[in-house]
Design a protein around this motif. Structure first.
Motif, short mmCIF file in Angstrom:
data_model
loop_
_atom_site.label_atom_id
_atom_site.label_comp_id
_atom_site.label_asym_id
_atom_site.label_seq_id
_atom_site.Cartn_x
_atom_site.Cartn_y
_atom_site.Cartn_z
N TRP A 1 0.85 -1.18 0.00
CA TRP A 1 0.00 0.00 0.00
C TRP A 1 0.89 1.24 0.00
O TRP A 1 1.86 1.31 0.74
CB TRP A 1 -0.91 0.00 1.23
N PHE A 2 0.57 2.21 -0.85
CA PHE A 2 1.31 3.47 -0.94
C PHE A 2 2.82 3.20 -1.02
O PHE A 2 3.62 3.83 -0.34
CB PHE A 2 0.97 4.38 0.24
N GLN B 1 -2.97 -3.23 -4.80
CA GLN B 1 -2.65 -2.22 -3.79
C GLN B 1 -2.36 -0.85 -4.40
O GLN B 1 -2.76 0.17 -3.85
CB GLN B 1 -1.47 -2.68 -2.93
N GLU B 2 -1.66 -0.82 -5.55
CA GLU B 2 -1.35 0.48 -6.14
C GLU B 2 -2.59 1.22 -6.63
O GLU B 2 -2.80 2.38 -6.25
CB GLU B 2 -0.34 0.34 -7.28
N PRO B 3 -3.44 0.61 -7.48
CA PRO B 3 -4.61 1.37 -7.92
C PRO B 3 -5.56 1.75 -6.80
O PRO B 3 -6.15 2.84 -6.81
CB PRO B 3 -5.28 0.45 -8.95
N LEU C 1 -2.27 -8.96 7.68
CA LEU C 1 -0.86 -8.66 7.47
C LEU C 1 -0.68 -7.77 6.26
O LEU C 1 0.11 -6.83 6.29
CB LEU C 1 -0.06 -9.95 7.28
N ALA C 2 -1.43 -8.04 5.19
CA ALA C 2 -1.28 -7.25 3.97
C ALA C 2 -1.69 -5.80 4.19
O ALA C 2 -1.07 -4.89 3.65
CB ALA C 2 -2.11 -7.86 2.84
N THR C 3 -2.71 -5.55 4.99
CA THR C 3 -3.14 -4.17 5.22
C THR C 3 -2.20 -3.46 6.20
O THR C 3 -2.18 -2.24 6.25
CB THR C 3 -4.58 -4.11 5.77
N GLY C 4 -1.42 -4.21 6.96
CA GLY C 4 -0.53 -3.60 7.93
C GLY C 4 0.80 -3.16 7.35
O GLY C 4 1.59 -2.52 8.04
N ARG C 5 1.07 -3.45 6.08
CA ARG C 5 2.35 -3.11 5.48
C ARG C 5 2.22 -1.84 4.64
O ARG C 5 1.16 -1.48 4.19
CB ARG C 5 2.83 -4.26 4.60
N GLY C 6 3.37 -1.19 4.43
CA GLY C 6 3.38 -0.02 3.58
C GLY C 6 2.81 1.20 4.27
O GLY C 6 2.90 1.35 5.47
N GLY C 7 2.17 2.09 3.50
CA GLY C 7 1.71 3.36 4.02
C GLY C 7 0.24 3.39 4.37
O GLY C 7 -0.39 4.45 4.34
#
Length: 276
Positions: free
Chosen positions: A79-80, A117-119, A163-169
């Protein structure tokens, strides 16, 4: 699968992969091919990579071809991701488009979008901007493409593990605003954002029939291609951009000398490219 790949098998597979999707394997990546194809060889009971390649040449084996390409494609995304492209989007590009285009259609293309995640991050940035400036950029849509049907299915569903939502921005505030808990313990992106994104199957080696865009994000994919193929893809992306449109590449990617097509725009931090 036999213990080792012969040099001939590896060379043949390298050619297949580059011809099929543009990925250029290095001379010392035999271990990568072996590790990623081992399961396919076992499931289909191929004795060697050579046997798999023979089967891929047969008519009507498109499904197997897709499975092989999917196995060799890196689908890491966040994400971000890298953060600064999205800061540039919110602080520079969206205000510029709001002033320049008013409520004319605004179109984005996320190339090699992986599991979405990008779009969806672009959609969040758009929604946050519209809340700051109500009534602006009402007609904004995102086209997201990838070569892998399996990752597109995940993206269209829009459901992600904790876990996937907890990574990145993805901040807790964004998670609360743009997601809701799903019955199986994950997080489902909200319907408003899902409506903003259209996912399509696309091989970047093929002709683009997607329309015109104001921003193209082609990040962290060209690093896998040869210099000649990068130049071809970037030239064809240029043709999809509206006048004054922008190209955003990955942090380690560059234009490969296409200064006649794009103008470099230095941001703080980061670099983007404007169509000449």
């Amino acid at each position: 699968m036999k213990a080792d790949l012969t040099p001939q098998e590896y060379l043949a597979f390298k050619k297949f992969l580059q011809d099929a999707c543009g990925i250029l394997l290095g001379e010392n990546k035999q271990y990568l091919a072996k590790s990623r194809l081992c399961r396919i060889l076992e499931e289909h009971r191929f004795e060697s990579l050579g046997a798999l390649l023979e089967e891929l040449q047969r008519p009507g084996r498109g499904g197997l071809r897709e499975v092989v390409i999917d196995a060799m494609t890196t689908n890491e995304t966040l994400w971000f991701r890298d953060n600064h492209p999205f800061r540039i989007l919110q602080d520079k590009l969206l205000p510029e488009f709001a002033d320049r285009k008013g409520n004319q259609p605004l179109r984005f293309w996320s190339a090699a979008c992986s599991t979405g995640q990008e779009p969806y991050s672009v959609a969040m940035a758009l929604e946050e901007f519209r809340r700051q400036r109500p009534g602006t950029l009402r007609d904004a849509r995102i086209t997201a493409t990838d070569i892998s049907q399996s990752v597109l299915e995940v993206a269209r569903k829009g459901e992600y593990e904790m876990l996937a939502t907890g990574r990145g921005g993805l901040s807790p505030e964004r998670q609360k605003l743009f997601f809701q808990p799903s019955p199986n313990g994950g997080w489902q992106i909200n319907a408003q954002l899902k409506k903003m994104v259209e996912f399509k199957l696309l091989n970047l080696l093929d002709r683009f029939v997607l329309g015109k865009f104001d921003v193209v994000m082609c990040r962290n994919v060209l690093i896998y291609f040869s210099g000649e193929l990068k130049k071809d893809i970037l030239t064809r992306i240029h043709a999809t951009l509206n006048p004054g449109g922008y190209l955003i590449l990955g942090a380690s990617e560059s234009l490969n000398g296409l200064s006649d097509l794009y103008e470099m725009v230095r941001c703080q931090p980061g670099i983007i490219y404007r169509k000449k």
